[in-house]
Design a protein around this motif. Structure first.
Motif, PDB file in Angstrom:
ATOM      1  N   MET A 102      -6.693   0.288  10.256  1.00 34.79           N
ATOM      2  CA  MET A 102      -5.515  -0.493  10.636  1.00 34.79           C
ATOM      3  C   MET A 102      -4.334   0.409  10.983  1.00 34.79           C
ATOM      4  O   MET A 102      -4.104   1.417  10.303  1.00 34.79           O
ATOM      5  CB  MET A 102      -5.107  -1.427   9.499  1.00 34.79           C
ATOM      6  N   PRO A 103      -3.558   0.038  12.009  1.00 38.52           N
ATOM      7  CA  PRO A 103      -2.347   0.805  12.293  1.00 38.52           C
ATOM      8  C   PRO A 103      -1.362   0.790  11.132  1.00 38.52           C
ATOM      9  O   PRO A 103      -0.662   1.758  10.890  1.00 38.52           O
ATOM     10  CB  PRO A 103      -1.760   0.105  13.532  1.00 38.52           C
ATOM     11  N   ASP A 104      -1.312  -0.328  10.385  1.00 41.63           N
ATOM     12  CA  ASP A 104      -0.347  -0.461   9.295  1.00 41.63           C
ATOM     13  C   ASP A 104      -1.033  -1.069   8.066  1.00 41.63           C
ATOM     14  O   ASP A 104      -0.890  -2.260   7.785  1.00 41.63           O
ATOM     15  CB  ASP A 104       0.829  -1.334   9.728  1.00 41.63           C
ATOM     16  N   PRO A 105      -1.777  -0.267   7.308  1.00 37.73           N
ATOM     17  CA  PRO A 105      -2.417  -0.813   6.104  1.00 37.73           C
ATOM     18  C   PRO A 105      -1.410  -1.277   5.066  1.00 37.73           C
ATOM     19  O   PRO A 105      -1.720  -2.147   4.255  1.00 37.73           O
ATOM     20  CB  PRO A 105      -3.262   0.362   5.589  1.00 37.73           C
ATOM     21  N   TRP A 106      -0.192  -0.738   5.079  1.00 37.47           N
ATOM     22  CA  TRP A 106       0.848  -1.183   4.150  1.00 37.47           C
ATOM     23  C   TRP A 106       1.183  -2.657   4.399  1.00 37.47           C
ATOM     24  O   TRP A 106       1.311  -3.435   3.466  1.00 37.47           O
ATOM     25  CB  TRP A 106       2.098  -0.314   4.310  1.00 37.47           C
ATOM     26  N   ALA A 107       1.313  -3.030   5.663  1.00 37.14           N
ATOM     27  CA  ALA A 107       1.596  -4.433   5.995  1.00 37.14           C
ATOM     28  C   ALA A 107       0.450  -5.332   5.555  1.00 37.14           C
ATOM     29  O   ALA A 107       0.671  -6.455   5.086  1.00 37.14           O
ATOM     30  CB  ALA A 107       1.831  -4.578   7.500  1.00 37.14           C
ATOM     31  N   ALA A 108      -0.785  -4.861   5.682  1.00 36.88           N
ATOM     32  CA  ALA A 108      -1.943  -5.660   5.257  1.00 36.88           C
ATOM     33  C   ALA A 108      -1.905  -5.914   3.753  1.00 36.88           C
ATOM     34  O   ALA A 108      -2.177  -7.024   3.288  1.00 36.88           O
ATOM     35  CB  ALA A 108      -3.236  -4.954   5.645  1.00 36.88           C
ATOM     36  N   LEU A 109      -1.567  -4.898   2.977  1.00 39.23           N
ATOM     37  CA  LEU A 109      -1.494  -5.070   1.528  1.00 39.23           C
ATOM     38  C   LEU A 109      -0.351  -6.000   1.136  1.00 39.23           C
ATOM     39  O   LEU A 109      -0.481  -6.799   0.211  1.00 39.23           O
ATOM     40  CB  LEU A 109      -1.340  -3.709   0.844  1.00 39.23           C
TER      41      LEU A 109
END
Length: 237
Positions: A102-109
């Motif tokens: 993912m480009p932004d795993p932080w946003a996914a979490l």
């Protein structure tokens, strides 16, 4: 020999990842498997725990169609607010070697937090950048060669060590409940390397594992500070 673009999607096998079953909560009536591919992990969950309701998210249309044969609900798309997922519904959300794509795993979490029940957890497998087969070419050959699978999968956008992954969970307002090295690989190497591990194993432990498995839950302080109308995308202070 023609080059293979890193942007070409890899067709991953129907792999159950049964080693991740042990990290699910003992009570887990509803599971969301993000990046479910063809549904093999969810299928294994339903076999091991009959009656479990398993949802899947998969961006690839062909894989999503196959997953529908095994799971209760499958949505095609990326894991973000555009999907129709019930808030506070899931006892566990699994990311089996998914966040690094993912480009932004932080946003996914952050997004996952709003979908969990009050006692819900995320169960995450992440490739280990410090695995021997990755750091040895870096040190010995000064090379980082992308491959079709594994830690150096050419579709990986993010890379993590155990320490940097723990920092990511903390930044996203999670409390990590357990960290476990999985898929240990080092013993089938040369005699020289085996002897190195024998005498220096204490310092080389983190190079043995292909992945780390994490179980984490939203930190109580972070949950209490979230406004009731939050979408779960705000950083915890």
């Amino acid at each position: 020999m023609s080059a293979v673009s890193p942007l070409v999607r890899i067709a991953y096998p129907h792999l159950a990842r049964r080693e991740m079953l042990a990290f699910l909560p003992k009570t887990c009536p509803r599971l969301l498997d993000v990046g479910c591919n063809t549904g093999a992990f969810g299928e294994a969950v339903k076999q091991a725990r009959p009656g479990t309701e398993v949802w899947g998210i998969e961006p690839d249309g062909g894989a999503a169609e196959r997953a529908r044969k095994h799971l209760d609900h499958v949505q095609q798309g990326f894991f973000d607010g555009s999907l129709s997922l019930p808030d506070g519904h899931f006892d566990a959300i699994s990311f089996n070697d998914v966040l690094e794509h993912m480009p932004d795993p932080w946003a996914a979490l952050h997004h996952a937090r709003s979908l969990l029940t009050p006692e819900g957890v995320v169960v995450v497998s992440l490739p280990n950048l410090l695995h021997l087969d990755t750091i040895w070419p870096l040190l010995h050959d000064h090379d980082f060669r992308y491959e079709s699978s594994g830690v150096r999968d050419r579709t990986h956008l993010r890379f993590f060590t155990r320490v940097s992954a723990l920092r990511m969970f903390e930044e996203c307002g999670y409390e990590v409940l357990s960290v476990t090295g999985i898929n240990e690989q080092w013993w089938n190497t040369s005699l020289k390397r085996r002897l190195t591990y024998r005498f220096f194993g204490r310092w080389l432990t983190e190079t043995k594992f292909v992945q780390y498995a994490f179980v984490a839950r939203p930190a109580r302080r972070a949950v209490e500070q979230e406004p009731a109308t939050s979408s779960g995308m705000r950083l915890a202070s």
